[in-house]
Structures are given as structure tokens and as C-alpha cells.
Design a protein around this motif. Structure first.
Motif, PDB file in Angstrom:
ATOM      1  N   MET A  27       0.850  -1.195   0.000  1.00  8.56           N
ATOM      2  CA  MET A  27       0.000   0.000   0.000  1.00  8.56           C
ATOM      3  C   MET A  27       0.889   1.249   0.000  1.00  8.56           C
ATOM      4  SD  MET A  27      -3.293  -0.462  -0.168  1.00  8.56           S
ATOM      5  CE  MET A  27      -3.023  -1.799  -1.319  1.00  8.56           C
ATOM      6  N   ALA A  79      -0.528   4.932  -0.999  1.00  5.20           N
ATOM      7  CA  ALA A  79      -1.718   4.949  -0.145  1.00  5.20           C
ATOM      8  C   ALA A  79      -1.268   5.210   1.291  1.00  5.20           C
ATOM      9  CB  ALA A  79      -2.473   3.631  -0.244  1.00  5.20           C
ATOM     10  N   TYR A 110      -5.996   4.108   3.367  1.00  6.24           N
ATOM     11  CA  TYR A 110      -6.401   2.749   3.738  1.00  6.24           C
ATOM     12  C   TYR A 110      -6.268   2.556   5.235  1.00  6.24           C
ATOM     13  CZ  TYR A 110      -1.632   1.087   4.662  1.00  6.24           C
ATOM     14  OH  TYR A 110      -0.392   0.884   5.206  1.00  6.24           O
ATOM     15  N   ALA A 153      -9.107   0.046   1.396  1.00  7.19           N
ATOM     16  CA  ALA A 153      -8.508   1.256   0.835  1.00  7.19           C
ATOM     17  C   ALA A 153      -9.558   1.974  -0.006  1.00  7.19           C
ATOM     18  CB  ALA A 153      -7.303   0.889  -0.033  1.00  7.19           C
ATOM     19  N   GLN A 182      -4.118   0.119  -7.572  1.00  2.73           N
ATOM     20  CA  GLN A 182      -4.518  -0.828  -6.524  1.00  2.73           C
ATOM     21  C   GLN A 182      -4.479  -2.247  -7.064  1.00  2.73           C
ATOM     22  OE1 GLN A 182      -5.434  -0.514  -3.254  1.00  2.73           O
ATOM     23  NE2 GLN A 182      -5.266   1.713  -3.085  1.00  2.73           N
TER      24      GLN A 182
END
Lengths: 609, 609
Positions: free
Chosen positions: A72, A77, A144, A171, A188
Motif C-alpha cells: 500500500m 496509499a 487505507y 482502501a 490498486q
């Protein structure tokens, strides 16, 4: 040189490690992951669908979470953390307070305020971005959390695979426009591929339905497994979809100018498709070929329940050789649920003659239909399988016991209220993209990614100033990984009948050292080897239990599933230690080399990192 | 060489970091930690007493958790993880389902099963050890978790300090005997000291009451703070206790053979202690010295509510110069709660003449008392302050308006149902251990350790075979740290009016690099410095926002509270960068040396680790 010192290895001594293995499967366990995780002392059940984590289980869980966190972070993220206990209002604003029906845990606080235990957090993320951000310049952003979620499942099952309290990574992406959303979705999607690759977990990416989440594009990551709850299809040409998302290829409409007129025939005692086909072939044969179930139109009566509790009948018309697939039906009706019509439903609708229902008493809503007794009422909603295109000819019920209509032509003699994807998908059906016949398989849903679009942002008024100075509604994506379920899927994919067999990246330790025998020299040597490994940064389970038999120690080691086993015992007299991979051939290694050799093996298993 | 690569530093760019600072305090915030954590973008409120964590807050939280984990591991405590959603049964078995009353969140699942959101996990740990262990050879064992807890506080307040959803580290020890428990308790106590020392959080260890937890010895770790909810006392001689746990030194009984007989006097219009003392000195003076409130016996009527909802009156008799301290009273009555008697209570008990209540209508339970109207009823429960020893003489109510009894001698003229610690503790009161007068201060409870004993093990039948082959009930300790509250206490202890000022170990980053000015060379230099620091393992916040003024950047930096600020701006023309500690003097450092200098400073702040 670094501010942060390197993490050292770790030594887990079985004489004190909080664990107890079981030789018998727990009575309530149906699947291998559940049985073995309990037997190996990784988890224990606290309530139906609710589990406690013991030290070994928690170590695996932490490693899975760490891989998720790293990937991530790699796509930018940012991690946040929301409460599990949330007030009703945001979920009311998006309609989900009602939509979730009995599937969420609801509670009241001491001031009689309504709360829920969040099953997912779209609302909260949307409101947080609304709170902090106000301009297109702030976008894109992806956030996330890894967090405990709650769903009051009707049938919690299969241990960690369908629980009521479980851990998810969820997320969310926030973008100004569709292109931004598509890019965020791809990032993603890529991160998910890297996560599952690193975890050593086989997966298939399939097209999926959005269900109650709303939104447009959606894909699931399924770990192929015979115990999976999801059925998916694949074609040799590359099509893959959750069975709920399979779109039936629509045949071309047929000309019916020279079709005979529909005619009612006696078909005594034919309430089932099989009996009808037999009767048709016996009493009403056709010249060119025998009748089959595919020539009949089966009309299935169902009740559809909306989240608000309202309930309405629906008739689905589909070829008689196919059953209704309730999951596909419900995916088409989401968020409503469906159930078979009851005796009371039939009693309330005498126009529905069981086993002989035909379009004669159905037809588009708003139409008036007349039953046998001559009473008139509004037609029940009637949806047709996509194969029932204009010009197709059918044998179907004549709304009278023992009678069926033949040569009833769709588009000429009857129409419905539209089509519905409710028929089962079968191996050999054709892929909608022309890539050939479909195979069916089962999988465990380990990830699900959605292009949500503006549903939540609109409901909660998440707007930013666009480059022209106008308020623009933000578009969102939602991306989930069932972290605890991933752990179970890893156990499903990595075990044998003797126990677990973890990939090195997620194993609770890298090496399991077993001291067998009674002599002090065995334990001294094992202790030294364990310490040597730890000094190299290796995580070691060391079975230092003095009075436990080698058989029990080996059985426990195989149950635990650490990738490399080192047996320090009889060979010691000859200066060797046995290195026995959990999967692979045992080799004898000189005592003086075993730390280096095992460390090298571990490094190789970890991919040289 | 290690299997696990060293963690590298990290770069948090403010141009993309999910954060927004506020210049104004949030309207609902009362205390500095709450105001600043919200203003600096660390947390946001989701519901009363329920908070969401933003990236900066989550980083601090993770660091606090890591210190706790390391010190738990260092004393051999093993990490596990229990659900927050738990069934009623275990809490029913220990009586706590009822005891908690309205203070916990309760809910039902779809099958009408009773559940709670666990406020603490004694029951579950006890049952888990019972599940896994069966012999004294398995003991001792210490387990812990870091987990989300829930309490339905009547008045959530002060942000993270008293929340309804919060994170706790709760540890539990299991031993065969008292000596083992004492040793386990000392180990935890030592770990707690190391945890708070490492976090740089000042603390006081005070004796505490066990309250609803049960058990014998108990101590609290309090972080001294004027906004703390706990009041504690200290003597110069080393005594320290939560005010609820202070034991009043009991004076010696006095001889009363030559005391005059009690006599009732007219004291018109004296319903308060002040008016009574004034009247006594004016109309009934004594020879040696003036009457004071300490000569009067005040009888306070309270209602005691048990967790099962039952309610009973209680009269507390204490010297008239002291008030009842409800927290001390409730600690003495736990798990019951107390409230002032209502008008309805007085109406139901005409023998209680407000302002003139005396032991004449009280006395030991079971006694019969007669009110003014001549009606007889059972005496209300009557508990006395420990200072009311036999032989002490009092002025107190005569159970008739406008009249008081003088020379009423405890032990001769009245007795109660025992003593109770309900009177307020005052600065200057003497410590019970003879170590001198007490000072009062306030603190935030950051840790609490209990020698629980066998209460939970007995209720849940946690027994093991002892060395003699007999079943022995295990003895337990319980050890909690309020992790989110510790973070708030750190913020309370480390801030000024401009913002937060974190100790380096828990700061969200080590260095905050600010680029000021418009020239590309400033941003290039700052970028290089940030990258250089990250390469050294330093965690860096880099304010790379192109169009934000230096004033705003500095204000944000001070709000965030990262320990070292590097200002890359005007000085660059002279080849220097300003190194400005959050607390301390700014210095100019040559550009070429700044990475090394700042890294050295960070290493020093982290204690050379």
C-alpha cells in the motif's frame, strides 16, 4: 548505518511458548484451514464466527499485514484508522443503515443513540476527505486502514473464511474524474497482484458484480480452492468472471412469421420438466428431433424481500433445463434478497397453478390477468432469461392442471417485464466475449476492488473546487482485502494431512529446531545452533521440551508448518544434523556448517531479501 | 548480516500527506492534548469519545505500541489477541455482566444471543489458559494483547483521555502460588517503569484500590497533570496513593469515664455546620477553646445503587469540617454507585430531620428507631469515618429541628455499622505509614497493575495439577496500560501554546525539513537534504508545498511537534541551513554538513540506539 537498528532474529522456545497442539480435529471444523489452525494452536473459537489469536497465529497475521502495508505504501496509499463503533447517521445518509438489514450488528448507547459495528467504511472515509480537503489540487489521494470489521452473518462457517469479526484492509481512492479513478484502480490492482505474489498465494482475477456497494467496474481476486464459497468461470481465451457476474450471450432474435399458432395440449400429470418432456415426446412428438428440457419454459415463483422489509412476488422464466441460481438472482436484485414462494403465496394467488404456470397469467406488470375462477388481478412481475429472445418457441404451462401450451412464441404470444441473469451457469456455456466455452471452478474471495464512482460522494456531498472554480463531486474507488481470510486461504493452499506448510514469508518462524534424545549434549548443541541462527536474524522455533518423545516433537513440527526443520539428535555422534524441509528431501549437514547452510536456505526461501 | 533488512528512513511530503492543520481550537475540546491533536491533524472525532486516526497520529500510536511490545517481550510476556465482540456467558460466570451496569456496550446478534463489547478481558484470558494448560509445569505464564476496548462512559471527556473506544495493552499473569504472583507483579511493574521511562513520560506509582476488579494489591501509574482525573497524595517520606486508596490513620480510642453526659441544647436555625459552630460558640461556649467544625459530627444521607438496580439508603457520619468525597465513597462501595438522597427519600423517612440528623435515629442496622411522630422503623445503615473512635465527643443533630446534642460520646452513646473511607483527603493530612503530611496533586492514569488473586480463576474453574497431583486454583495478576491515553498524556506533558513537542522516540518523524522561498534551488537543496537524511534511516517530514508562505510552514511545523526543524531558505545563499530544535536554540549549519549533523542530533535524541 541507520538510525533504526536491524531487527534481530527471534527464539521461540516450545517449553514456554503459549501453545498446545491437538491430535483430533475440532468438532465444529469443516475445512482444513480451520481444523489445522485450531489443532496447531494458532487460533481458538470465542463465539460463532469470532476467533482468538494465539502467539503463532498472531505472528502469521502480523506478517500478512506487513506485506499489505508495504505494498500500500509503495503505491502512495496512506494509512489511517477508523473506529469500529460508529454512529448511525453517515450510514443513514447513504441508505446503508437500512440496506444492511440483519447483516450488521446494531446497538444503542446509554443515551439511546443508534450505533453499528462497521462492516465497511466508505462513509467514514468519504466524510474524512470532505473534512480535510476542498480543492482538486488536493487530489488524487488514496487512504487505507487495516482494521477489525463486523458482519452478523446468518451462517458463519469455515473458520476464518466467513467470520463475524474479521480483519480487513480497506482502501479508498478519491479522484476528480473518471480517468483519475481508472488510474487509481489500476494502481490498486497492481498492488494486489504484488501482495498475493509475495504471499505466495495463487489467485485469479475475475469480473464481479458490485452488489450493494454500487459503482461500475469491479473485480474479485479469488484463491482457487474446492472449499471456496465463490464459483467462477474461465475460458481458454482469457475470460474470467465470478459466476454472479457472468453475462449470458444473447442469441439473435428469430423470425416467427411462419411459426404455427400456439396450441394447448393435454399433458396429464406433468408438473416437472422431466415428466413434461417425457409426455411431449410420447404424446406430442415433433418430426425433426426429440423434445428436451431446453424446449420448455419454466416459470419459477420467488419472493423478493427489500431491506426495508417489503416483500413482493417475482416470476422468473427460464429454459426448463436450467435451475435458478439464487446467488446470481440476488446479485441481480441487490440489495434485495430472494426466497422460494411459500404455500401462503400460492394460496393468495390462485392464478398460479403449480407445475403448470405459464405467461398467460403473467405478462408485463400493470396488465390484468384472469385466473381459472374468472377473477381478475394485476399481473405479477415477470422477468425472463436473456435466452428467451423474440422468436424462440416454447412449451410452457397453460395455467390449468394437466395442460401445457406448445409453440408459444416469445415476442408474439408473450413478453415479460425485462430480462434477468438468474439462470445457473454451466460448464460449456459460451463466454460472452466470444473467447470460447467456460470452465467452472471454486475460489475463496481474498480481494475485491470497485470503481465506486460518485454514489457515496454524492450522498455525503464530498465536493471539491475544480480547476474552473466550480464545485465538483469526487469519484471514488474502494479496495478490500480480507486479511484474516487471506491467512486461511494460505493455510488451505499450503497444507497436507499432517499439518500446515507455510510459505517462508508468512511462516511464524523460519526454522524449527528439534532436540531429540536425552543426553545433555543434544540440548547443548541444539541450543547453540538455535542461538547461531538467531544471531543471523533467523526466526527460530526451538523444541527444547526435555521429556517429550521425538514422535510427538516431529508431529508438532509438521502441524506448525515452519518451512525448515533441523533435527539435532542421533546424528550428532557422527557430527551431523538433519535438515528436513517441510516439503522436500532431508539432507545431513555437518554440525559446524548447519547455521550457515540453514541461513542460506532461509534466505533463498525469502527470495534473497 | 541479517535475514531481515534494516528499516530505512521515510519521507513524508507535506504536498501529499493526508493532513490539514487548524488555526482554531475545536469547539468541543477542553484540554491541550485534545485541542492540539485535532488542530495538528492527528485525530478527528467520529462520535462522542470515539476517534479516527490520521496518518501522523497513527505513526505516534504505532511507536508507543512498539515500545510496549518490546518491554512486554523482554519480560517474557507473549502476545495474543482476543475479539472485542464477546458472548455474555463468561462475564455472567464472574458476575461482571451485571456489575458493569450501563457502563458497557451490549448488543444482540440475529439469533437474539447476548454479546458485549469487551471493556477488559480477564474472563477470556482465564478461559484460554484453562483451555490450553493443565499442570503446574505449564506455569508461570504471562500473556498480553494490544487491543481495542469499549466502555459506554456516562461522560466521555478530554479527547483521548476518557474515550468510549480506546486501545489498551492488557496483560495477565498466571501462577500457582502467591510468591509466583508477587514475582510476576514485580516483573510487570519493572516493565511499566521501563516503558514510561523510554517514552519520556513522567509518572508516579501510587497505591490504588482494586474497585470492581477484585483482588488484593494494586498500584496505579499516574502521569502528573493538572487536567488528570485522578487525585493522588504524596508524603515527603515516600508514601504515594490514589486519593481513593488513602487509608485514614485511626487515632487511639480515648477514655471517656469522666466525660459529661450527653445533653440536648437549643440551637435555633443551625442546619449547616457553619451556622451550628457559630451558634455553639455564641450560646454554648466551652472554656478551653472555641468550637470548630471538627467538633461536630455531620451525618450525610446517601443512596447506594447496586449493579442489579437495587437501591438502599446509607448515612455516613464524619467530622463536620470534611465533605464526603464521592469517588472515595464509591471506591469503598464498589461495584455499587452512590448518589445524594432525594426529597422522596427524606419524605419516606420522617425520622431524618434535615440539618439535624443524629445517631439517635440511626445506629446499627437491625435496631429499631422511633421518629418524632412516635413511629418505629428499622435503622438505616450507618457508617462512620475512621476518626470517630470510641471516646471522641461530638456535637451532632438531636433529630429535632433547631436542637443539637452536645458531648455525645462515640462508643458510649452511639455506634454505627462500621467505618468507611468516604471523607475527603486534604493537604496536610498525615500519611498512614507515618511518613508525614500529604500533598495533593492530579494525574492521568496511564497504567494500573493488580494482584487479582483467585477471583476469576475460581469463578471460571481454572485449575491445574499441583506437584502433589491435586487440583489447585491458579492465581492471577492483571496489568493494563491505556495506550491511546498514554499518547494523550505525552501530548499533555510535551506541548506549548504553539503546538506539540514530541519526545523523539514517539514523534511521527525525527526531522521536519522546511523549504522557504520561491527559487528552485531552495527546493532542490531541501529535496537533497531530505533524501540524505532518509538514506541515513531518519524519518523526515518535508514541507515541499510550493505556494505556502514561510509563516504558515513554521506554524504547521510547531503544531506538528517534530523534534528537529531544518529551515532551507535564505541562508542557502551563504551556504547554511538553520537547524532549529522544537525546544532549544537555533544554529546555522553548513549545507554540506547538515545531513551528518542532523543525523547525529537525532541519534543523540534517541539515546544512541
Amino acid at each position: 548505518m541507520s538510525i533504526v537498528p536491524p531487527r534481530s532474529g527471534e527464539l521461540l522456545r516450545l517449553s514456554s511458548l503459549f501453545v498446545r497442539t491437538l491430535r483430533e480435529d475440532p468438532a465444529d471444523a469443516e475445512v482444513a484451514s480451520h481444523k489445522l489452525l485450531v489443532r496447531a494452536g494458532y487460533i481458538r473459537r470465542a463465539a460463532p464466527g469470532v476467533y482468538s489469536w494465539l502467539p503463532l497465529g498472531l505472528r502469521v497475521l502480523a506478517k500478512v499485514e506487513q506485506v499489505v502495508r508495504e505494498e500500500m505504501a509503495a503505491i502512495g496509499a496512506q494509512e489511517v484508522h477508523f473506529p469500529a463503533l460508529l454512529p448511525r447517521e453517515p450510514y443513514e445518509a447513504t441508505g446503508r443503515w437500512a440496506e444492511y438489514g440483519p447483516n450488521i450488528f446494531r446497538l444503542k448507547d446509554r443515551k439511546d443513540g443508534d450505533y453499528l459495528l462497521a462492516p465497511t467504511h466508505e462513509e467514514m472515509f468519504t466524510l474524512l476527505v470532505k473534512d480535510l480537503y476542498s480543492s482538486y489540487k488536493d487530489l488524487p489521494v488514496a487512504l487505507y486502514q487495516i482494521q477489525t470489521k463486523y458482519r452478523d452473518e446468518a451462517r458463519p462457517r469455515a473458520g476464518l473464511i466467513r467470520g463475524r469479526e474479521f480483519i480487513m484492509k480497506d482502501a479508498y481512492s478519491f479522484d476528480l474524474d473518471d480517468a483519475g479513478l481508472a488510474a487509481a484502480y489500476e494502481k490498486q490492482r497492481g498492488a494486489y497482484q504484488r501482495i498475493f505474489d509475495r504471499l505466495g498465494l495463487e489467485y485469479v482475477i475475475v469480473s464481479a458484480t458490485s452488489g450493494a456497494m454500487g459503482g461500475s467496474r469491479s473485480e474479485e481476486f479469488l484463491s482457487p480452492s474446492p472449499i471456496g464459497e465463490d464459483t467462477f468461470v474461465r475460458s481458454a481465451g482469457g475470460y474470467a468472471a465470478n459466476v454472479e457476474a457472468v453475462v449470458t450471450p444473447v442469441p439473435d432474435a428469430l423470425p416467427y412469421d411462419d411459426a404455427p399458432a400456439a396450441h394447448v395440449e393435454d399433458t396429464p400429470d406433468t408438473p416437472t420438466i422431466d415428466s413434461l418432456v417425457a409426455c411431449a415426446n410420447a404424446d406430442h412428438p415433433r418430426a425433426d428431433r426429440a423434445w428436451t428440457g431446453a424446449d420448455t419454459l419454466k416459470n419459477v415463483v420467488l419472493a423478493v424481500k427489500q431491506p426495508d422489509g417489503s416483500r413482493e412476488l417475482l416470476v422468473v422464466g427460464l429454459p426448463g433445463d436450467r435451475e435458478v441460481d439464487v446467488k446470481r438472482l440476488e446479485a441481480a436484485l441487490a440489495p434485495a434478497e430472494a426466497e422460494p414462494a411459500t404455500e401462503a403465496d400460492f394460496a393468495a394467488h390462485p392464478e398460479l397453478v403449480k407445475g403448470y404456470i405459464g405467461p398467460g397469467v403473467l405478462g408485463p406488470q400493470g396488465a390484468q390477468v384472469t385466473d381459472e375462477a374468472g377473477e381478475t388481478r394485476s399481473a405479477i412481475r415477470y422477468l425472463l432469461d436473456p435466452r428467451v429472445v423474440p422468436g424462440t418457441r416454447w412449451i410452457t404451462g397453460a395455467d390449468t392442471p394437466g395442460r401445457h401450451v406448445f409453440d408459444l412464441v416469445a415476442g408474439r404470444d408473450f413478453t415479460g417485464d425485462g430480462t434477468i441473469e438468474a439462470a445457473e451457469v454451466r460448464a460449456g456455456d459460451l463466454a460472452p466475449d466470444g473467447s470460447g466455452p467456460l470452465e467452472l471452478a471454486r475460489g475463496i474471495e481474498i480481494g475485491h476492488i470497485f470503481q465506486l464512482g460518485r454514489k457515496y460522494a454524492e450522498a455525503l456531498e464530498l465536493k471539491v473546487l475544480d480547476p474552473n472554480g466550480k464545485q465538483a463531486v469526487v469519484t471514488m474507488g474502494s479496495y478490500g482485502i480480507g486479511v484474516t481470510r487471506v491467512l486461511a486461504a494460505l493455510a488451505e493452499a499450503n497444507h497436507d494431512d499432517r499439518g500446515l506448510a507455510w510459505p517462508a514469508h508468512v511462516a511464524p518462524a523460519h526454522v524449527h529446531v528439534v532436540a531429540t534424545g536425552k543426553g545433555a549434549e543434544v540440548f547443548e548443541a541444539a541450543e547453540q545452533i538455535a542461538a547461531g541462527l538467531v544471531a543471523e536474524g533467523v526466526e527460530v522455533v526451538y523444541d527444547d521440551r526435555p521429556k517429550v518423545s521425538p514422535g510427538v516433537k516431529f508431529a508438532d513440527a509438521e502441524l506448525f508448518g515452519v518451512p525448515l526443520l533441523l533435527v539435532v539428535g542421533r546424528g550428532l555422534a557422527d557430527g551431523v544434523v538433519e535438515l528436513r524441509p517441510r516439503a522436500g528431501e532431508a539432507v545431513q549437514v555437518p554440525v559446524g556448517e548447519v547455521v550457515a547452510t540453514a541461513t542460506e536456505r532461509v534466505r533463498a526461501l525469502l527470495g534473497g531479501s
